[in-house]
Design an enzyme around this catalytic site. Sequence first.
Site, mmCIF file in Angstrom:
data_model
loop_
_atom_site.group_PDB
_atom_site.id
_atom_site.type_symbol
_atom_site.label_atom_id
_atom_site.label_comp_id
_atom_site.label_asym_id
_atom_site.label_seq_id
_atom_site.Cartn_x
_atom_site.Cartn_y
_atom_site.Cartn_z
ATOM 1 C CG HIS A 1 26.115 10.293 -38.887
ATOM 2 N ND1 HIS A 1 27.065 11.472 -39.523
ATOM 3 C CD2 HIS A 1 24.930 10.815 -39.209
ATOM 4 C CE1 HIS A 1 26.205 12.010 -40.327
ATOM 5 N NE2 HIS A 1 25.024 11.997 -39.903
ATOM 6 C CG ASP B 1 22.216 13.526 -37.486
ATOM 7 O OD1 ASP B 1 22.733 12.290 -37.066
ATOM 8 O OD2 ASP B 1 23.114 14.052 -38.092
ATOM 9 C CD GLU B 2 23.429 14.878 -42.190
ATOM 10 O OE1 GLU B 2 23.339 15.532 -42.887
ATOM 11 O OE2 GLU B 2 24.351 14.239 -41.604
ATOM 12 C CB VAL B 3 18.674 7.557 -41.157
ATOM 13 C CG1 VAL B 3 18.842 5.824 -41.273
ATOM 14 C CG2 VAL B 3 18.992 7.738 -39.565
#
Length: 542
Positions: free
Chosen positions: A276, A337-339
């Site tokens: 992100h 999150d969400e790597v």
Amino acid sequence: MFSQLLLPLTIFCVSIGLQRVNCANLWPQPQILNQDATFYTLDPSSFKLILAKERVGCEILEKAIERYSKLLFLSDCSRLNTDCDGKKLPTEPVEDITNDPNYGGQLFNLSIDTNSCEKFITSESFEIYTLRVRTADYPEDAALFAPFWGILRGLETFSQLVTRYKGNWIINSTFIVDYPRFTFRGVLLDTSRHYIPVHLLLQNLDAMAYNKMNVFHWHIVDDQSFPFVSSTFPKLSAAGAFRPTHIYTPEDVSTVLEYARVRGIRVIAEFDTPGHTLAWGKGIPGLLTQCYKAGKPVKGSYGPIDPSQNSTYTFLKSLFAEIAKTFPDDFVHLGGDEVDFSCWQSNPDINSFMESQGITGDYAALESFYLQKLVNIMDTLKKNYIVWQEVFDNGVKLRSDAVVHVWKSGDYQSELSKVVAGGYRTILSSPWYLNYISYGSDWQTYYKVEPLHFNVTSHGEYDLVIGGEACMWGEWVDGNNVISRTWVRASAVAERLWSAKDVTSITSAIPRLDDQRCRMLKRGIRVGPVQGPGSCECDICV
Ligand SMILES: *[C@@H]1O[C@H](CO)[C@@H](O)[C@H](O)[C@H]1NC(C)=O
Ligand SMILES: *[C@@H]1O[C@H](CO)[C@@H](O)[C@H](O)[C@H]1NC(C)=O
Ligand SMILES: *[C@@H]1O[C@H](CO)[C@@H](O)[C@H](O)[C@H]1NC(C)=O
Ligand SMILES: *[C@@H]1O[C@H](CO)[C@@H](O)[C@H](O)[C@H]1NC(C)=O
């Protein structure tokens, strides 16, 4: 003090079947509420909120009194600043109600007292208060008492108790002891996917205060834009904001922080890494991982922050030092999150770095390597942190008092079980992603969630659930709709997190939520309808 105030209760606000009787239309529902039919009139020109002598000059209290003095007697939708289509709203005729058998006289003042004077609400602050308005055992007058921060919550309640009756301002005889079920009651707004003007961030803080919420989670930057103006790295926003106008200057940030502070709302900023972060890379060359295709670097294609470079951590140290100083709360949200591993996988330098670290092929371990360094930096800065659940899932060693933020949909109950079994405190957002919209009264779905409905191995683990957060992600939301989409739907989450566990009846919530919506409209918050057809006094003006 409290045991003394807790004494004789006459009639409780109770549920009989689906019907809630003897309740004012308060939101959120207080823990203990007892009212009777005796009512008093208030004269707006002379009624006073009176601070105990020894607290005079306490800034938080003085400012709260100033705000609520204005909110108590709003009769004309005036905060909406419009002319109601040129219509003048009729003034209600004032009837003489002094012959009413329940009339108890005039109420002249509410006295306010606390044990202390504080400046910043923290994760440790109490919000309990007691409020009494000429009850049988305390007939003299009205009094609000709290250790400290509960005064703000109690003033909100008091302002909701004052209503109109036949053209008069009245309040019933009332006894309340109230405190939140959960200490962490948050709203997330995302100012990266779309910019949200400062005045609307402030309006959201007002809305939060009206619903007794106490944490503004500011998801301030992300892939799409970097509007936060860093004084250490001005290029981050210079290159990373959508436009030169779409930024939060240090003055803007302090405006938001100050507005929140005086309302007893913590501001927790999120600087989400290592994923992100595409917008970060524009201002800091070399920060992001270069992605490869068929063995060659692809121009302009970047992945998460490059964990293999020492310069990465030098940069993070300086940036987070500034963040830690700018945002006074004990906590920073570190994201995590969400790597996406694909770019790391493609890059030969990353892979040889992993080999040197003995973690060949284990990209979750690489992520942990990065996050471990980041949390170590936070330790040196003496800041605590919140992380999204993946950081816990990947086994990063967190400080024992860190907070894990559960957000993934599906079986979030199992995740809660795991997090508390690991000994960590947690906040829940999975069922409260308010950015997902649907036709109809979706607030009921949020309302029905029971945060402690999951299995534990020992009962004490439930205490590790410190609260939750309503999230409004910004992909489809900007200044045009952020307020009306968040509110009054977030009020459902507010009551779930504040009120007692057994306050679950939709039937009794409906009229109270209706009142809350109309009250918020009257106070100038352009909340959207959530119950289907209906009207509010002040929806004529929005
Ligand atoms: C408040 O007083 C009014 C007027 O006496 C009465 O009709 C109403 O039931 C009372 N409300 C509560 C919650 O006791
Ligand atoms: C509040 O009003 C009552 C009358 O109801 C009065 O006796 C009392 O002195 C007032 N308190 C203050 C501090 O003015
Ligand atoms: C990065 O720092 C580590 C530890 O301080 C050191 O061993 C290593 O040589 C450094 N790498 C580079 C490329 O400077
Ligand atoms: C708790 O455990 C029981 C027994 O294993 C199971 O039936 C139930 O579904 C679990 N509850 C939740 C909320 O996961």
